[in-house]
Design a protein around this motif. Structure first.
Motif, short mmCIF file in Angstrom:
data_model
loop_
_atom_site.label_atom_id
_atom_site.label_comp_id
_atom_site.label_asym_id
_atom_site.label_seq_id
_atom_site.Cartn_x
_atom_site.Cartn_y
_atom_site.Cartn_z
N MET A 1 0.83 -1.22 0.00
CA MET A 1 0.00 0.00 0.00
C MET A 1 0.86 1.27 0.00
N MET A 2 0.37 2.26 -0.73
CA MET A 2 1.01 3.58 -0.74
C MET A 2 -0.06 4.66 -0.57
N PHE A 3 0.31 5.71 0.13
CA PHE A 3 -0.61 6.83 0.36
C PHE A 3 0.10 8.12 -0.03
N LYS A 4 -0.63 8.99 -0.73
CA LYS A 4 -0.04 10.31 -1.03
C LYS A 4 -0.67 11.31 -0.06
N ILE A 5 0.14 11.79 0.86
CA ILE A 5 -0.33 12.73 1.86
C ILE A 5 0.50 14.00 1.73
N ASP A 6 -0.20 15.12 1.56
CA ASP A 6 0.50 16.41 1.48
C ASP A 6 1.64 16.39 0.46
N GLY A 7 1.42 15.78 -0.69
CA GLY A 7 2.42 15.79 -1.75
C GLY A 7 3.49 14.73 -1.66
N ILE B 1 8.94 13.17 -7.01
CA ILE B 1 7.92 13.12 -5.94
C ILE B 1 8.61 12.58 -4.68
N PRO B 2 8.52 13.29 -3.56
CA PRO B 2 9.17 12.78 -2.35
C PRO B 2 8.50 11.49 -1.85
N THR B 3 9.30 10.57 -1.34
CA THR B 3 8.77 9.31 -0.82
C THR B 3 9.31 9.05 0.58
N GLU B 4 8.58 8.27 1.33
CA GLU B 4 9.03 7.96 2.69
C GLU B 4 8.57 6.55 3.04
N GLY C 1 -8.40 16.28 4.75
CA GLY C 1 -8.18 16.65 3.35
C GLY C 1 -6.76 16.55 2.86
N THR C 2 -5.84 16.02 3.68
CA THR C 2 -4.45 15.92 3.20
C THR C 2 -4.15 14.58 2.53
N LEU C 3 -5.06 13.60 2.68
CA LEU C 3 -4.87 12.32 1.98
C LEU C 3 -5.32 12.51 0.54
N GLU C 4 -4.36 12.67 -0.34
CA GLU C 4 -4.69 13.00 -1.73
C GLU C 4 -5.02 11.76 -2.55
N GLU C 5 -4.24 10.69 -2.36
CA GLU C 5 -4.45 9.49 -3.15
C GLU C 5 -4.02 8.27 -2.33
N ALA C 6 -4.55 7.12 -2.70
CA ALA C 6 -4.09 5.86 -2.12
C ALA C 6 -4.10 4.83 -3.23
N ILE D 1 -9.40 7.64 -10.03
CA ILE D 1 -7.94 7.46 -10.04
C ILE D 1 -7.26 8.82 -9.92
N GLY D 2 -6.32 8.95 -8.99
CA GLY D 2 -5.63 10.23 -8.77
C GLY D 2 -4.57 10.47 -9.83
N GLU D 3 -4.15 11.73 -9.92
CA GLU D 3 -3.19 12.13 -10.96
C GLU D 3 -1.85 11.39 -10.84
N THR D 4 -1.35 11.32 -9.61
CA THR D 4 -0.04 10.66 -9.41
C THR D 4 -0.17 9.16 -9.64
N THR D 5 -1.27 8.58 -9.16
CA THR D 5 -1.49 7.14 -9.37
C THR D 5 -1.49 6.84 -10.87
N GLN D 6 -2.21 7.68 -11.62
CA GLN D 6 -2.30 7.48 -13.08
C GLN D 6 -0.91 7.61 -13.73
N LYS D 7 -0.15 8.61 -13.29
CA LYS D 7 1.17 8.85 -13.86
C LYS D 7 2.11 7.66 -13.58
#
Ligand code: PLP
Ligand code: COI
Length: 355
Positions: A238-244, A273-276, A292-297, A326-332
């Motif tokens: 699993m991956m989550f995009k939070i605050d970029g 894209i920063p990752t952690e 509202g900071t969870l942008e994508e999962a 589908i979120g923008e980063t997920t699609q990319k």
């Protein structure tokens, strides 16, 4: 390296005519790769031979104590018709790590790759052509001793079977809903959560059924100690995009070190894209969804590729992510990863092995 024998099949199967109906893991090709292990000869008798049912004594140890491991990878057809594999050496290396945990003897990874290549050479016409389809590859090792003592077996069978596949989830690339499991756990500290072994999947089936009844595609496992921290989903990391920033649970011994996970982390970094990788509390995810900071999962896996998660449900609480789209980063990430896998995007990482 040992010579790989070839035994010709007398008859061949009818190949699927409608590639839009392949589904996942229902059709198998004409041939399989096999090799055997015994203490006198080590791994020996590598062979590409007709696909056939196995004959096992009812006392065979794998049937009782689950000493078995497997892998999952894919062979992709490029637009020019050529075939390619994605990071196959990483799969065989992980298989040997699983073997070590299950006290299964180590095998020669280059011999396994040669066996796979020879099998694919014979089966190349089985690799489907439609966009998003591939030939799924399932290397497996089982303990074959006929005995009831609980100890490492002395005999093993390694085999690779092939299955033409479409999307893993029936809904294709559409977002899936995931149920956060709060009763059962999949793996515990010191167990074998990091290994790709039958027991991990057996442990997940009941929870999956409960989630399915509630309308969810898969279960999100929490840690086996406090049930507080995110682990992984049944067939994907699993991956989550939070605050970029893309965050994902660190490899802690109880989740699978996904090859897609590693690839997506490297791709994201490449895209700036920063990752952690760290411990992530499930409360943090629900909190981020609410503020509202969870942008994508999304999930990552060989079968699942990059799968957007549009809804998470925990008990009575539900959150919708990225408007269930589908979120923008997920699609990319999906486009770039699948572009590399199917050969339409250049591979700057050296991941592709052309056949
Ligand atoms: N986690 C589990 C439990 C899996 O079964 C899989 C699928 O292989 C993954 C994660 C993703 O791993 P990979 O990306 O190597 O396919
Ligand atoms: C894979 O992605 O290869 C898997 O093994 C997932 C699965 C069907 C168990």
């Amino acid at each position: 390296m040992q010579e790989i024998k070839f035994i010709k099949a007398e008859t061949l199967k009818q190949k699927p005519t409608d590639e839009s109906k392949l589904g996942f893991g229902k059709i198998f090709t004409d041939y399989m790769f096999t090799m055997e292990y015994d203490p006198e000869n080590g791994w020996h008798n590598p062979c590409v031979e007709p696909y056939h049912p196995l004959s096992l004594d009812p006392s065979t140890s794998v049937l009782h104590y689950g000493q078995s491991i497997f892998e999952g990878m894919k062979c992709y057809r490029r637009a020019d018709g050529g075939l390619q594999l994605f990071r196959p050496r990483d799969n065989f290396a992980r298989m040997n790590r699983s073997a070590d945990r299950l006290s299964i003897p180590q095998f020669d990874e280059e011999l396994a790759l040669e066996g796979l290549k020879k099998l694919l050479e014979v089966e190349k016409d089985w690799v489907p052509h439609n966009v998003g389809t591939s030939l799924y590859i399932r290397p497996t090792i089982i303990a074959t001793d006929a005995m009831l003592g609980v100890h490492a077996a002395h005999h093993y069978l390694f085999f690779i079977i092939l299955s033409p596949v479409g999307a893993y989830y029936a809904q294709g690339l559409a977002p899936v809903g995931i149920y956060v499991e709060d009763t059962y756990v999949r793996a515990v500290r010191g167990g074998f959560g990091f290994a790709k072994t039958a027991g991990n999947y057996a442990a997940s089936i009941k929870a999956g059924e409960v989630a399915a009844k509630k309308g969810y595609a898969q279960v999100l496992w929490l840690d086996g100690v406090e049930q507080k921290y995110v682990e992984e989903v049944g067939a994907m990391n699993m991956m989550f995009k939070i605050d970029g920033k893309i965050i994902t649970p660190m490899l802690n011994g109880s989740i699978l070190a996904g090859i897609t996970r590693d690839s997506v982390l490297k791709l994201a970094a490449h895209m700036g894209i920063p990752t952690e990788e760290r411990r992530i509390a499930i409360d943090e995810i629900f909190e981020a969804a609410k503020n509202g900071t969870l942008e994508e999962a999304f999930g990552t896996g060989t079968a699942a590729v990059v799968s957007p998660v549009g809804e998470l449900c925990r008990g009575d609480e539900k959150v919708i992510i990225s408007n269930n789209e589908i979120g923008e980063t997920t699609q990319k990430l999906y486009d770039t990863l699948t572009g590399i896998q199917w050969g339409t995007v250049e591979d700057p990482f050296g991941w592709i092995v052309r056949l």
